[in-house]
Design a protein around this motif. Structure first.
Motif, PDB file in Angstrom:
ATOM      1  N   HIS A 170       0.972  -1.393   0.006  1.00 30.34           N
ATOM      2  CA  HIS A 170       0.034   0.154  -0.014  1.00 30.34           C
ATOM      3  C   HIS A 170       1.066   1.258  -0.193  1.00 30.34           C
ATOM      4  O   HIS A 170       0.348   2.341  -0.267  1.00 30.34           O
ATOM      5  CB  HIS A 170      -0.730  -0.008   1.075  1.00 30.34           C
ATOM      6  N   LYS A 171       2.024   1.083   0.111  1.00 37.94           N
ATOM      7  CA  LYS A 171       2.997   2.259   0.467  1.00 37.94           C
ATOM      8  C   LYS A 171       2.979   3.302  -0.877  1.00 37.94           C
ATOM      9  O   LYS A 171       2.998   4.526  -0.648  1.00 37.94           O
ATOM     10  CB  LYS A 171       4.444   1.961   0.899  1.00 37.94           C
ATOM     11  N   GLN A 179      11.282  -0.473   2.286  1.00 34.59           N
ATOM     12  CA  GLN A 179       9.919  -0.338   1.306  1.00 34.59           C
ATOM     13  C   GLN A 179       9.375   0.868   1.058  1.00 34.59           C
ATOM     14  O   GLN A 179       8.915   1.205  -0.089  1.00 34.59           O
ATOM     15  CB  GLN A 179       8.770  -1.284   2.043  1.00 34.59           C
ATOM     16  N   SER A 231       4.227   7.083   6.928  1.00 33.95           N
ATOM     17  CA  SER A 231       3.012   6.695   7.476  1.00 33.95           C
ATOM     18  C   SER A 231       2.320   7.757   8.190  1.00 33.95           C
ATOM     19  O   SER A 231       2.644   8.890   8.047  1.00 33.95           O
ATOM     20  CB  SER A 231       3.648   5.645   8.783  1.00 33.95           C
ATOM     21  N   CYS A 244      -3.116  -4.732  10.037  1.00 34.45           N
ATOM     22  CA  CYS A 244      -2.068  -4.575  10.766  1.00 34.45           C
ATOM     23  C   CYS A 244      -1.534  -3.222  11.169  1.00 34.45           C
ATOM     24  O   CYS A 244      -1.952  -2.360  10.293  1.00 34.45           O
ATOM     25  CB  CYS A 244      -0.741  -5.381  10.008  1.00 34.45           C
ATOM     26  N   VAL A 245      -1.000  -2.723  12.029  1.00 33.22           N
ATOM     27  CA  VAL A 245      -0.636  -1.649  12.358  1.00 33.22           C
ATOM     28  C   VAL A 245       1.046  -1.468  12.736  1.00 33.22           C
ATOM     29  O   VAL A 245       1.478  -2.024  13.946  1.00 33.22           O
ATOM     30  CB  VAL A 245      -1.274  -0.928  13.741  1.00 33.22           C
ATOM     31  N   GLY A 246       1.574  -0.691  11.981  1.00 32.73           N
ATOM     32  CA  GLY A 246       3.058  -0.098  12.276  1.00 32.73           C
ATOM     33  C   GLY A 246       3.006   1.132  12.607  1.00 32.73           C
ATOM     34  O   GLY A 246       2.650   1.540  13.881  1.00 32.73           O
ATOM     35  N   GLY A 247       3.220   2.279  11.813  1.00 32.44           N
ATOM     36  CA  GLY A 247       2.804   3.678  12.179  1.00 32.44           C
ATOM     37  C   GLY A 247       1.368   3.605  11.987  1.00 32.44           C
ATOM     38  O   GLY A 247       0.725   4.469  12.811  1.00 32.44           O
ATOM     39  N   GLY A 248       0.678   3.030  11.156  1.00 31.83           N
ATOM     40  CA  GLY A 248      -0.889   2.890  11.310  1.00 31.83           C
ATOM     41  C   GLY A 248      -1.381   3.285   9.907  1.00 31.83           C
ATOM     42  O   GLY A 248      -2.600   3.566   9.864  1.00 31.83           O
ATOM     43  N   SER A 249      -0.594   3.296   8.773  1.00 31.70           N
ATOM     44  CA  SER A 249      -1.153   4.122   7.514  1.00 31.70           C
ATOM     45  C   SER A 249      -2.263   3.223   6.651  1.00 31.70           C
ATOM     46  O   SER A 249      -3.323   3.634   6.187  1.00 31.70           O
ATOM     47  CB  SER A 249       0.091   4.468   6.665  1.00 31.70           C
ATOM     48  N   ASN A 250      -1.798   1.604   6.478  1.00 30.84           N
ATOM     49  CA  ASN A 250      -2.946   1.038   6.015  1.00 30.84           C
ATOM     50  C   ASN A 250      -4.199   0.783   6.661  1.00 30.84           C
ATOM     51  O   ASN A 250      -5.099   0.667   5.995  1.00 30.84           O
ATOM     52  CB  ASN A 250      -2.203  -0.487   5.565  1.00 30.84           C
ATOM     53  N   GLY A 272       8.306  -3.719   8.952  1.00 24.13           N
ATOM     54  CA  GLY A 272       7.217  -2.511   8.514  1.00 24.13           C
ATOM     55  C   GLY A 272       6.539  -2.399  10.203  1.00 24.13           C
ATOM     56  O   GLY A 272       5.936  -1.370  10.261  1.00 24.13           O
ATOM     57  N   GLU A 278       4.236  -8.536   7.989  1.00 24.10           N
ATOM     58  CA  GLU A 278       3.276  -7.232   8.398  1.00 24.10           C
ATOM     59  C   GLU A 278       1.837  -7.749   8.100  1.00 24.10           C
ATOM     60  O   GLU A 278       1.116  -7.822   9.216  1.00 24.10           O
ATOM     61  CB  GLU A 278       3.484  -5.980   7.783  1.00 24.10           C
ATOM     62  N   SER A 325      -1.627  -5.767   3.379  1.00 18.45           N
ATOM     63  CA  SER A 325      -1.242  -4.747   3.083  1.00 18.45           C
ATOM     64  C   SER A 325       0.288  -5.017   1.931  1.00 18.45           C
ATOM     65  O   SER A 325       0.554  -3.753   1.458  1.00 18.45           O
ATOM     66  CB  SER A 325      -0.423  -3.959   4.284  1.00 18.45           C
ATOM     67  N   GLY A 326       0.670  -6.258   2.129  1.00 15.23           N
ATOM     68  CA  GLY A 326       1.734  -6.445   1.109  1.00 15.23           C
ATOM     69  C   GLY A 326       2.201  -7.680   0.626  1.00 15.23           C
ATOM     70  O   GLY A 326       1.555  -8.532   1.303  1.00 15.23           O
TER      71      GLY A 326
HETATM   72  C1  LIG Z   1       5.521  -0.494   5.925  1.00 13.27           C
HETATM   73  C2  LIG Z   1       4.291  -1.682   5.875  1.00 13.27           C
HETATM   74  C3  LIG Z   1       3.349  -1.656   6.863  1.00 13.27           C
HETATM   75  C4  LIG Z   1       3.313  -0.787   8.046  1.00 13.27           C
HETATM   76  O1  LIG Z   1       3.113   0.317   7.747  1.00 13.27           O
HETATM   77  P1  LIG Z   1       1.583   1.133   8.030  1.00 13.27           P
HETATM   78  O2  LIG Z   1       1.811   2.521   8.107  1.00 13.27           O
HETATM   79  O3  LIG Z   1       1.332   0.714   9.504  1.00 13.27           O
HETATM   80  O4  LIG Z   1       0.614   0.734   7.493  1.00 13.27           O
HETATM   81  C5  LIG Z   1       2.613  -2.916   6.792  1.00 13.27           C
HETATM   82  N1  LIG Z   1       2.628  -3.893   5.993  1.00 13.27           N
HETATM   83  C6  LIG Z   1       3.371  -3.397   4.791  1.00 13.27           C
HETATM   84  C7  LIG Z   1       3.613  -4.396   3.649  1.00 13.27           C
HETATM   85  C8  LIG Z   1       4.301  -2.496   4.810  1.00 13.27           C
HETATM   86  O5  LIG Z   1       5.349  -2.265   3.908  1.00 13.27           O
END
Ligand SMILES: *Cc1c(COP(=O)(O)O)cnc(C)c1O
Length: 401
Positions: A103-104, A131, A207, A248-254, A312, A359, A387-388
Motif C-alpha cells: 500500500h505504500k 519499502q 506513515s 495490521c498497524v506499524g505507524g498505522g497508515s494502511n 514494517g 506485516e 497490506s503487502g
Molecule cells: C510499511 C508496511 C506496513 C506498516 O506500515 P503502516 O503505516 O502501519 O501501514 C505494513 N505492511 C506492509 C506490507 C508495509 O510495507
C-alpha cells in the motif's frame, strides 16, 4: 496473543476520520512539535494539500496515476478455503497486488504529485526496511524528481536488496550512523536535513506519523483502500458492510486508510500490532518526530527500540489518530507474536496460494486466533487488508521453516 483492551460496542463515528481539530489534534494527540523553520514548512504543505485535495484536477491526475501506474483498483478476494476452515467469511483487500507490492505506493504517489504542484524538485524520505524508500524512489523516477532516502546503517546492512533497488531507481541512499542506526534515527535525520532544504524539497513521510498535516494527509492518501473496499462490499454483500474490519498497524497508515472507509458504519475496527511494537496497545504518552502520541518507553521516559520479525511493524509508536480511536473505543488494538505471524503466513500460502508480507500476516494471525477462540462469532464477515506481498520476506522465512 494478548488482547489488551476491553471490547466496547462500536459507535458509528460520523465526522471522525475527517479533518483533525485545530493544529492537527486528534483528541489529546497529534499537533506540531517541530522547530520554527519546520512549522513554516509544514504550514506550506498543509495549505498546498488542502488546495490540491479540493481540486478535481489534482484528484483526477492522482486517480489516473494510481490506475495506470499502480494497478488500482485492487481486488477484494474471498479467501474461500480458509474461510471454510475458520467458520467465518474472510475477504482480503489485495494491496499486495499494487506496483512495488504494498500500500505504500498510494501515499507516495499522492505526495510526489503534491510536491510537483508545489514546485519542489526533490523528495526526502526515511526508510527502515526500505519499502517506503523503494516506493519513494519509484514515484520520484516516474515524475522526474530527485530522491534522497535516509536509512540507518544497520538497516542498510540487513536490507541490501532494497538498497540496491533504490539506487537502481536513481535515488541517493544516505546512511545514518547515529543512535541505534535504524528507522527512528533515520527519521530524525531526514527531518533535520529537511530544515535546510525546505525551499526545493518535500519531505515524504511514509506513515500516519510526524507533525500536522502528515497524519491526516497520509490517511487521506490511503483512504482509497477503505473506500474501494466499501464499494466492493456493497456490490458483493446484501448488507454492504462487513462485521469486522482488520488491518495490521506499524505507524498505522494502511489501517487508517482502511478504517476511514468504514468509520461511519457499525463495523468493528481491529488494529493488529506486533507484540514487540505495540504502541497503541501498550505505549505511553510522549512526543517523537514532531507529534504527540503513544510510544513504547522505559521507566525514564526514553523511547525504546521496537522489535518485530516484520520490518514494517518495527516502530516504537503509533499515529495520533489511532491513539484517539483507541481512547474513544471506536477501534480495538491487539497484538500478535512473531511465531503466530509466521504460522499465519504459511497457512495463507497453503490455503489460498498467496504469500503475504509478514506485516499483513499479523492481521491474519489475529483473525485465525479470534475465529478459534470465539472472539469472532461463527459466520461473521471479516474484511482484512492484505497490506503487502511476501517476496521481501522469503529469506527470513527460509531460515525459520
Ligand atoms: C510499511 C508496511 C506496513 C506498516 O506500515 P503502516 O503505516 O502501519 O501501514 C505494513 N505492511 C506492509 C506490507 C508495509 O510495507
Amino acid at each position: 496473543m494478548r488482547d489488551v483492551l476491553p471490547w466496547r460496542e462500536p459507535v458509528p463515528l460520523d465526522g471522525t476520520m475527517g479533518e483533525p481539530r485545530a493544529r492537527g489534534r486528534f483528541g489529546e494527540y497529534g499537533g506540531q512539535y517541530a522547530p520554527e523553520s519546520l512549522v513554516e514548512a509544514c504550514r506550506e504543505v498543509d495549505e498546498a494539500f488542502r488546495e490540491a485535495w479540493a481540486d478535481p484536477g489534482f484528484r483526477g491526475a492522482l486517480a489516473r496515476l494510481l490506475a495506470v501506474h499502480a494497478g488500482r483498483p485492487t481486488p477484494l478476494t474471498p479467501a474461500r478455503r480458509l474461510s471454510e476452515a475458520l467458520g467465518v467469511q474472510l475477504y482480503l483487500k489485495r494491496e499486495d497486488l499494487t506496483h512495488t507490492g504494498s500500500h505504500k505506493i498510494n501515499n507516495v504517489l499522492g505526495q510526489a504529485l503534491l510536491a510537483t504542484r508545489m514546485g519542489r524538485r526533490r523528495l526526502i524520505a526515511e526508510t527502515g526496511a526500505g519499502q517506503h524508500g523503494v516506493a519513494t524512489a519509484t514515484a520520484a523516477a516516474l515524475l522526474g524528481l530527485e530522491a534522497t532516502v535516509f536509512m540507518g546503517e544497520r538497516d542498510i546492512e540487513r536490507q541490501a536488496l532494497n538498497v540496491f533497488r533504490m539506487r537502481m531507481l536513481g535515488a541517493e541512499v544516505v546512511p545514518v550512523t547515529t543512535g541505534s542506526r535504524t528507522l527512528k534515527d533515520a527519521t530524525s535525520e531526514a527531518m533535520r536535513h529537511w530544515v535546510g532544504a525546505t525551499g526545493d524539497s518535500h519531505y515524504c513521510i511514509g506513515s500516519v506519523v510526524g507533525p500536522d498535516p502528515y497524519p491526516w494527509m497520509v490517511r487521506e492518501f490511503q483512504r482509497i483502500i477503505g473506500d474501494e473496499a466499501r464499494g466492493q462490499f456493497a456490490a458483493e454483500l446484501r448488507t454492504g458492510v462487513p462485521d469486522y474490519v482488520v488491518a495490521c498497524v506499524g505507524g498505522g497508515s494502511n489501517a487508517a486508510g482502511t478504517f476511514a472507509g468504514f468509520a461511519d458504519t457499525p463495523a468493528r475496527l481491529v488494529g493488529v500490532e506486533a507484540e514487540g511494537g505495540a504502541g497503541a496497545a501498550r505505549g505511553r504518552l510522549g512526543v517523537l518526530h514532531g507529534c504527540r502520541s503513544l510510544f513504547l518507553q522505559d521507566d525514564d521516559g526514553q523511547i525504546t527500540q521496537a522489535h518485530s520479525i516484520a520490518p514494517g511493524l518495527d516502530y516504537p509508536g503509533v499515529g495520533p489518530e489511532h491513539a484517539h480511536l483507541r481512547d474513544l473505543g471506536r477501534a480495538r488494538y491487539v497484538t500478535v507474536t512473531d511465531d503466530e505471524a509466521v504460522g499465519a503466513a504459511v497457512r495463507l500460502a497453503r490455503t489460498e496460494g498467496i504469500v503475504p508480507a509478514l506485516e499483513s500476516a499479523h492481521a491474519l494471525a489475529w483473525v485465525i486466533h479470534a475465529a478459534g477462540s470465539g472472539d469472532l462469532p461463527a459466520g461473521s464477515t471479516v474484511m482484512m487488508t492484505l497490506s503487502g506481498r511476501g517476496d521481501k520476506d522469503v529469506s527470513t522465512l527460509k531460515e525459520l521453516l
